[in-house]
Design a protein around this motif. Structure first.
Motif, PDB file in Angstrom:
ATOM      1  N   ALA A   1      -1.431   9.805  -0.888  1.00 35.63           N
ATOM      2  CA  ALA A   1      -2.144  10.683  -0.099  1.00 35.63           C
ATOM      3  C   ALA A   1      -1.212  11.463   0.956  1.00 35.63           C
ATOM      4  CB  ALA A   1      -2.844   9.714   1.133  1.00 35.63           C
ATOM      5  N   LEU A   2       0.005  11.023   1.387  1.00 30.33           N
ATOM      6  CA  LEU A   2       0.693  11.971   2.107  1.00 30.33           C
ATOM      7  C   LEU A   2       1.080  13.346   1.611  1.00 30.33           C
ATOM      8  CD1 LEU A   2       2.203  12.302   4.916  1.00 30.33           C
ATOM      9  CD2 LEU A   2       4.005  11.095   4.071  1.00 30.33           C
TER      10      LEU A   2
ATOM     11  N   LEU B   1       0.881  -1.182   0.094  1.00 34.36           N
ATOM     12  CA  LEU B   1       0.171   0.001  -0.111  1.00 34.36           C
ATOM     13  C   LEU B   1       0.919   1.114  -0.127  1.00 34.36           C
ATOM     14  CD1 LEU B   1      -2.827  -0.934   2.501  1.00 34.36           C
ATOM     15  CD2 LEU B   1      -2.978  -0.814   0.113  1.00 34.36           C
ATOM     16  N   ALA B   2       2.075   1.165   0.107  1.00 32.11           N
ATOM     17  CA  ALA B   2       3.211   2.330   0.006  1.00 32.11           C
ATOM     18  C   ALA B   2       2.756   3.492  -0.967  1.00 32.11           C
ATOM     19  CB  ALA B   2       4.495   1.940   0.235  1.00 32.11           C
ATOM     20  N   PRO B   3       2.637   2.957  -2.198  1.00 40.58           N
ATOM     21  CA  PRO B   3       2.460   3.932  -3.166  1.00 40.58           C
ATOM     22  C   PRO B   3       1.188   4.845  -3.009  1.00 40.58           C
ATOM     23  CG  PRO B   3       3.028   1.963  -4.280  1.00 40.58           C
ATOM     24  CD  PRO B   3       2.958   1.595  -2.717  1.00 40.58           C
TER      25      PRO B   3
END
Length: 86
Positions: free
Chosen positions: A41-42, A34-36
């Motif tokens: 979002a960040l 889910l990192a991408p």
């Protein structure tokens, strides 16, 4: 170093006591997948709040890296709960 294991120990004076070992390293598998999306979002949140993107990533990593060694003890009405992060 990232946290690998959390130990939750609950001690009831008039009931069963239990200790639960939670393998936190298994949470890194979905985190990598889910990192991408999390980074996107960040980035959007940082742009809206006008916060430096790299500083927010560095702060998050510093927070996660400082979790090992955390020892939280809660006592109320004879019940004891201990949470340790290794």
């Amino acid at each position: 170093m990232t946290p690998n294991i959390a130990i939750v120990h609950v001690n009831y004076p008039h009931g069963p006591n239990f200790r639960l070992w939670l393998p936190l390293f298994l949470l890194w598998i979905p985190a990598v997948l889910l990192a991408p999306f999390v980074l996107l979002a960040l980035l959007i949140a940082c742009l809206l709040a006008r916060v430096p993107f790299l500083r927010s990533i560095a702060t998050f990593w510093a927070l996660v890296s400082s979790l090992p060694g955390t020892d939280v003890r809660v006592t109320t009405e004879g019940n004891h709960v201990l949470v340790r992060i290794l």
